[in-house]
Design a protein around this motif. Structure first.
Motif, PDB file in Angstrom:
ATOM      1  N   PRO A  47      -9.373  19.710 -29.511  1.00 53.71           N
ATOM      2  CA  PRO A  47     -10.672  20.370 -29.685  1.00 53.71           C
ATOM      3  C   PRO A  47     -10.515  21.693 -30.404  1.00 53.71           C
ATOM      4  CG  PRO A  47      -9.894  20.650 -27.445  1.00 53.71           C
ATOM      5  CD  PRO A  47      -8.919  19.727 -28.115  1.00 53.71           C
ATOM      6  N   ARG A 214     -20.656  22.090 -29.619  1.00 45.77           N
ATOM      7  CA  ARG A 214     -19.762  21.537 -28.589  1.00 45.77           C
ATOM      8  C   ARG A 214     -20.378  20.293 -27.948  1.00 45.77           C
ATOM      9  NH1 ARG A 214     -19.397  27.155 -27.176  1.00 45.77           N
ATOM     10  NH2 ARG A 214     -17.420  28.043 -27.884  1.00 45.77           N
ATOM     11  N   GLU A 217     -19.925  17.538 -30.294  1.00 45.04           N
ATOM     12  CA  GLU A 217     -18.540  17.068 -30.252  1.00 45.04           C
ATOM     13  C   GLU A 217     -18.312  16.151 -29.050  1.00 45.04           C
ATOM     14  OE1 GLU A 217     -14.002  18.929 -30.181  1.00 45.04           O
ATOM     15  OE2 GLU A 217     -15.707  20.090 -29.450  1.00 45.04           O
ATOM     16  N   GLN A 218     -18.832  16.545 -27.891  1.00 43.01           N
ATOM     17  CA  GLN A 218     -18.658  15.710 -26.699  1.00 43.01           C
ATOM     18  C   GLN A 218     -19.350  14.357 -26.864  1.00 43.01           C
ATOM     19  OE1 GLN A 218     -16.658  16.447 -24.171  1.00 43.01           O
ATOM     20  NE2 GLN A 218     -16.121  18.361 -25.247  1.00 43.01           N
ATOM     21  N   THR A 248     -17.020  12.927 -35.064  1.00 46.84           N
ATOM     22  CA  THR A 248     -16.201  13.867 -34.299  1.00 46.84           C
ATOM     23  C   THR A 248     -15.602  14.929 -35.213  1.00 46.84           C
ATOM     24  OG1 THR A 248     -15.655  12.122 -32.719  1.00 46.84           O
ATOM     25  CG2 THR A 248     -14.247  14.066 -32.738  1.00 46.84           C
ATOM     26  N   ALA A 251     -18.340  17.399 -36.362  1.00 44.16           N
ATOM     27  CA  ALA A 251     -18.728  18.351 -35.319  1.00 44.16           C
ATOM     28  C   ALA A 251     -17.676  19.434 -35.161  1.00 44.16           C
ATOM     29  CB  ALA A 251     -18.955  17.618 -34.003  1.00 44.16           C
ATOM     30  N   ARG A 252     -16.392  19.072 -35.292  1.00 45.48           N
ATOM     31  CA  ARG A 252     -15.332  20.064 -35.138  1.00 45.48           C
ATOM     32  C   ARG A 252     -15.283  21.028 -36.321  1.00 45.48           C
ATOM     33  NH1 ARG A 252     -10.667  16.031 -32.625  1.00 45.48           N
ATOM     34  NH2 ARG A 252     -11.528  16.009 -30.493  1.00 45.48           N
TER      35      ARG A 252
END
Length: 486
Positions: A47, A214, A217-218, A248, A251-252
């Protein structure tokens, strides 16, 4: 007067930073696409953490506390106040036109050629020439020392102006100029406080957008895990897993960009308040901004407009002085002297008083040149005053319109965020039931993230617009001052 330009220049770089910090959609649009993965390859699972310091490593302050710190210890505010203090010293210089001048001087003189007046020697010379003798030699005085071998001299002088054009006409302009400088320093403080408010509220807005990133991302990791499970039992295709891995990574990337912007604004906030600090949680109440009504014409009460008005007043007084500087000056002087040689007076201490008048008839045209320069400067300051009033009114109208637009935008953004959340839940349930595709679910996740980011940006924008409206009325500092300090 020049302080307004210096303080106003703070707004441009800060506004550019805040615009970039509060634009998640643009940053996401520029994010690099996810790399092409081979079938079965999984995106990195590490992460992305925020670049901000760990909680507790910095002092947490509310917005009101940050504004108070900046008002007390900001280097920019201190520099503006120091410049105003320099202008205030000119008032004392103007008063020196009426103050007396006192001087005391002393000398000790040694000479190898003393001088004296000997009347007896002169009488003897005349008597020898004309063969005459004095009838009563006892009446001849002893030699009088004009300059002894060792002589001591001392002089004390007091000079008091009785009338001077500078004392009559320049004190008022000096006071007006000092007040203009003081108001200019207050305007500089207002601009620094506005920059603090923008940076602080921008940090809180980025915090909300980081929370949304976040959460995205989750959700993407959850979708990725579900795709892996379904792919292992043959319930889906590899494209679904690749799409989840791309979401993913996206989002990161967004979270990393927001983390860098957060660290940048956090450093800027510390520079503005001259102390490393971090903003309090979003739930912390903001100051109650003093926002007057339009009927009060608040732009006329801003420090910039008042400073420009005082500058015009000072220039008018200087022009008046130039027109009457031909008046005579009257000075009274008292002087006391000590001479160790009595001389012809027979006294070692004596004094004298003098009243002198000076009337300037012609000074090579310097007075007229100064008059023309000051008249031109007065016209310039009048134009600047009119411009300051117009800009102040325009800033007030624009700030009020921006606030109304931001309030409407935040209501719309909140509604869209709630709708996007409900749509995401419905699409997710439909996907689990097998009546929707993974592409529809990916689209719903993306729309929810966009809506949540837009809502966070809109909330931060509303608070910033309120601070800008208070600044347009010159009320940021007044909003944080306690009643006993007013």
């Amino acid at each position: 007067m020049n302080l307004r330009i210096t303080a106003g220049s703070l707004r441009r770089p800060l506004s550019l930073v805040l615009v970039s910090a509060l634009s998640p959609l643009g940053a996401l649009a520029q994010a690099p696409a996810a790399p092409q993965l081979t079938p079965g390859q999984v995106a990195p699972a590490q992460p992305v953490t925020a670049a901000a310091p760990a909680p507790g490593s910095l002092r947490t302050v509310t917005l009101e506390e940050a504004l108070t710190l900046a008002s007390k210890q900001s280097p920019d505010v201190a520099a503006a106040r120091a410049q105003a203090a320099v202008a205030a010293a000119s008032v004392n210089r103007a008063w020196t036109a009426w103050q007396p001048e006192v001087t005391l001087s002393g000398q000790f003189v040694h000479t190898n050629a003393p001088a004296e007046f000997d009347l007896g020697l002169i009488t003897g010379l005349f008597g020898g020439v004309f063969n005459l003798q004095p009838a009563n030699p006892g009446l001849i005085p002893p030699p009088i020392a004009i300059s002894a071998a060792n002589s001591r001299y001392a002089t004390a002088t007091i000079s008091q102006p009785l009338f001077t054009p500078a004392g009559v006409f320049l004190i008022g302009p000096a006071k007006a100029g000092a007040e203009a400088a003081r108001l200019g320093a207050e305007e500089a403080r207002e601009q620094v406080l506005l920059a603090v408010a923008r940076t602080y509220l921008g940090l809180q807005g980025i915090t909300q957008m980081m929370d949304a990133a976040r959460e995205a991302e989750q959700v993407a990791l959850q979708r990725e895990s579900e795709a892996k499970s379904q792919l292992s039992v043959g319930m889906t295709v590899e494209a679904t897993l690749l799409r989840a891995q791309a979401e993913t990574a996206q989002a990161r990337v967004q979270l990393a960009q927001l983390s860098g912007q957060y660290a940048q604004l956090l450093a800027m906030l510390g520079a503005l308040v001259a102390e490393p600090v971090q903003p309090a949680p979003i739930e912390t109440p903001t100051p109650k901004w003093q926002i007057p009504s339009d009927d009060q014409r608040p732009w006329e009460d801003t420090f910039a407009v008042r400073s420009a008005a005082k500058a015009v007043q000072a220039a008018e007084g200087k022009v008046t002085y130039d027109r009457f500087s031909w008046l005579p000056s009257l000075v009274a002087t008292a002087r006391g002297n000590y001479n160790s040689n009595t001389g012809f007076t027979g006294k070692t201490v004596y004094y004298e008083g003098v009243v002198a008048a000076s009337l300037p008839l012609y000074d090579r045209g310097q007075r007229y040149a100064a008059l023309h320069e000051d008249e031109a400067r007065l016209e310039q300051l009048k134009a600047q005053y009119a411009s300051a009033r117009a800009r102040g009114q325009a800033s007030w109208v624009a700030a009020k319109a921006n606030l109304e637009a931001a309030e409407a935008a935040v209501a719309q953004a909140e509604a869209q965020a709630q709708l996007a959340a409900r749509v995401q839940q419905q699409v997710s349930a439909a996907f689990k039931a097998g009546v929707s595709t993974s592409l529809e679910m990916s689209d719903a996740d993306t729309r929810r993230f966009f809506a949540a980011s837009s809502a966070a940006q809109a909330r931060a924008s509303v608070e910033i617009r309120r601070a800008e409206l208070a600044a347009a009325a010159g009320r940021i500092a007044a909003s944080i001052e306690k009643p006993e300090q007013k």
